[in-house]
Design a protein around this motif. Structure first.
Motif, PDB file in Angstrom:
ATOM      1  N   ALA A  98       0.857  -1.195   0.000  1.00 28.24           N
ATOM      2  CA  ALA A  98       0.000   0.000   0.000  1.00 28.24           C
ATOM      3  C   ALA A  98       0.888   1.239   0.000  1.00 28.24           C
ATOM      4  O   ALA A  98       1.745   1.386   0.870  1.00 28.24           O
ATOM      5  CB  ALA A  98      -0.882  -0.012   1.250  1.00 28.24           C
ATOM      6  N   ILE A  99       0.682   2.101  -0.979  1.00 30.61           N
ATOM      7  CA  ILE A  99       1.481   3.330  -1.052  1.00 30.61           C
ATOM      8  C   ILE A  99       0.534   4.526  -0.980  1.00 30.61           C
ATOM      9  O   ILE A  99      -0.232   4.786  -1.913  1.00 30.61           O
ATOM     10  CB  ILE A  99       2.326   3.371  -2.338  1.00 30.61           C
ATOM     11  CG1 ILE A  99       3.204   2.114  -2.386  1.00 30.61           C
ATOM     12  CG2 ILE A  99       3.159   4.651  -2.392  1.00 30.61           C
ATOM     13  CD1 ILE A  99       4.282   2.112  -3.420  1.00 30.61           C
ATOM     14  N   GLY A 159       5.109  11.332  -6.187  1.00 30.57           N
ATOM     15  CA  GLY A 159       5.765  10.273  -6.954  1.00 30.57           C
ATOM     16  C   GLY A 159       5.307   8.880  -6.554  1.00 30.57           C
ATOM     17  O   GLY A 159       5.998   7.889  -6.810  1.00 30.57           O
ATOM     18  N   LYS A 160       4.132   8.783  -5.932  1.00 34.25           N
ATOM     19  CA  LYS A 160       3.609   7.472  -5.522  1.00 34.25           C
ATOM     20  C   LYS A 160       3.465   6.543  -6.717  1.00 34.25           C
ATOM     21  O   LYS A 160       3.864   5.393  -6.669  1.00 34.25           O
ATOM     22  CB  LYS A 160       2.210   7.608  -4.881  1.00 34.25           C
ATOM     23  CG  LYS A 160       2.153   8.443  -3.641  1.00 34.25           C
ATOM     24  CD  LYS A 160       0.759   8.407  -3.009  1.00 34.25           C
ATOM     25  CE  LYS A 160      -0.344   8.983  -3.878  1.00 34.25           C
ATOM     26  NZ  LYS A 160      -0.233  10.416  -4.163  1.00 34.25           N
ATOM     27  N   ASP A 204      -3.774   2.210  -9.787  1.00 40.91           N
ATOM     28  CA  ASP A 204      -3.740   3.644  -9.505  1.00 40.91           C
ATOM     29  C   ASP A 204      -5.152   4.050  -9.071  1.00 40.91           C
ATOM     30  O   ASP A 204      -6.027   4.267  -9.906  1.00 40.91           O
ATOM     31  CB  ASP A 204      -3.325   4.360 -10.807  1.00 40.91           C
ATOM     32  CG  ASP A 204      -3.399   5.865 -10.716  1.00 40.91           C
ATOM     33  OD1 ASP A 204      -3.822   6.395  -9.673  1.00 40.91           O
ATOM     34  OD2 ASP A 204      -3.019   6.518 -11.710  1.00 40.91           O
ATOM     35  N   THR A 205      -5.385   4.125  -7.756  1.00 45.99           N
ATOM     36  CA  THR A 205      -6.760   4.399  -7.303  1.00 45.99           C
ATOM     37  C   THR A 205      -7.152   5.859  -7.536  1.00 45.99           C
ATOM     38  O   THR A 205      -8.334   6.166  -7.683  1.00 45.99           O
ATOM     39  CB  THR A 205      -6.966   4.035  -5.811  1.00 45.99           C
ATOM     40  OG1 THR A 205      -6.137   4.874  -5.014  1.00 45.99           O
ATOM     41  CG2 THR A 205      -6.642   2.581  -5.546  1.00 45.99           C
ATOM     42  N   MET A 246      -0.814  -0.952  -4.723  1.00 47.03           N
ATOM     43  CA  MET A 246      -1.897   0.008  -4.939  1.00 47.03           C
ATOM     44  C   MET A 246      -1.505   1.345  -4.344  1.00 47.03           C
ATOM     45  O   MET A 246      -0.981   1.391  -3.233  1.00 47.03           O
ATOM     46  CB  MET A 246      -3.157  -0.532  -4.252  1.00 47.03           C
ATOM     47  CG  MET A 246      -4.431   0.069  -4.781  1.00 47.03           C
ATOM     48  SD  MET A 246      -5.914  -0.749  -4.151  1.00 47.03           S
ATOM     49  CE  MET A 246      -6.093  -2.157  -5.204  1.00 47.03           C
ATOM     50  N   ASP A 247      -1.721   2.427  -5.100  1.00 47.60           N
ATOM     51  CA  ASP A 247      -1.400   3.736  -4.526  1.00 47.60           C
ATOM     52  C   ASP A 247      -2.642   4.603  -4.422  1.00 47.60           C
ATOM     53  O   ASP A 247      -3.599   4.441  -5.169  1.00 47.60           O
ATOM     54  CB  ASP A 247      -0.249   4.424  -5.278  1.00 47.60           C
ATOM     55  CG  ASP A 247      -0.671   5.087  -6.575  1.00 47.60           C
ATOM     56  OD1 ASP A 247      -1.771   4.801  -7.056  1.00 47.60           O
ATOM     57  OD2 ASP A 247       0.109   5.891  -7.099  1.00 47.60           O
ATOM     58  N   GLY A 248      -2.644   5.462  -3.378  1.00 47.35           N
ATOM     59  CA  GLY A 248      -3.809   6.312  -3.154  1.00 47.35           C
ATOM     60  C   GLY A 248      -3.659   7.124  -1.890  1.00 47.35           C
ATOM     61  O   GLY A 248      -2.565   7.642  -1.587  1.00 47.35           O
TER      62      GLY A 248
END
Ligand code: DC
Length: 230
Positions: free
Chosen positions: A6-7, A14-15, A32-33, A130-132
């Protein structure tokens, strides 16, 4: 063993760059959420539910079942691109206009519930990056590796400004900075799933770190988690 990564973090830290690099290296799925919230925002803009100083939340909520968000792989770049009701909108969702309406749209609990459910399904087989904003806190509270990314607002605005210039948009740095600051404020103070660092997330400030060094730091953390070392 495959893990969930999880990012989370502020906009333009820059996620997505690091998440994509990690997914590619580990052969994981990248999601990319933010693109999903942007696609819903584009839908609301096109329907006239949101414009300057106006937001008809109720109409958007009533139409949520008509919105289908999917991802398609661009064969030329091998990157996943977001589709709104089967139309590829990857380019349209990256404008400053969408950026200026997306945070209010992301405060709507019904929108969040719909997208979070879809995100959890996409990640239930593990092997996902996953980033968000709420991935480590709400979507995957049990993720094995959680990263929380920060950088100064000025540095982030400069990066976003450069990105917009590179794609040929005419923009003003001050407008980009104002948008970054405004989104930080809305994202961190909303009632439903505000942007906060999960207690077990590792914070990385990349105001002065280059992309390469940062990737190696995070990749090492991921390898350690996968090997069960930490
Ligand atoms: O990462 P991004 O800048 O594309 O995200 C756009 C907006 O979407 C961001 O300002 C807040 C919202 N967002 C969210 O609320 N929760 C997420 N998991 C991802 C994005």
């Amino acid at each position: 063993m495959k893990i969930t990564i999880a990012i989370d973090g502020y906009s333009s830290t820059g996620k997505s760059t690091v998440a994509k690099q990690l997914a590619e290296w580990l052969e994981y799925i990248y999601v990319d959420t933010g693109a999903m919230y942007r696609a819903v925002t584009l839908y609301a803009m096109r329907k006239g539910y949101i414009s300057d100083g106006f937001f008809d939340k109720e109409s958007l909520i009533a139409k949520l079942d008509d919105i289908e968000i999917t991802f398609v792989k661009n064969t030329a770049t091998a990157k996943a691109e977001v589709c709104l009701n089967a139309e590829n909108v990857e380019r349209e969702i990256r404008t400053l206009e969408v950026s200026s309406f997306v945070s209010p749209v992301a405060t709507v609990s019904e929108v969040r519930a719909k997208l979070v459910e879809q995100q959890q399904k996409m990640g239930d087989t593990k092997g996902v990056v996953m980033d968000g904003r709420d991935i480590g806190t709400v979507v995957f509270p049990n993720a094995e590796l959680k990263i929380f990314m920060t950088a100064s607002a000025e540095e982030r605005a400069q990066r976003r400004y450069q990105e917009l210039l590179d794609r040929g948009d005419t923009v003003d740095y001050k407008a980009v900075l104002a948008n970054v600051v405004e989104r930080d404020e809305i994202d961190t103070t909303r009632e439903d799933s505000p942007l906060v660092k999960a207690a077990d997330a590792i914070e990385i400030d990349n105001t002065e770190t280059n992309v390469e060094d940062q990737f190696h730091t995070i990749l090492q953390l991921a390898k350690d988690r996968i090997a069960g070392r930490v």
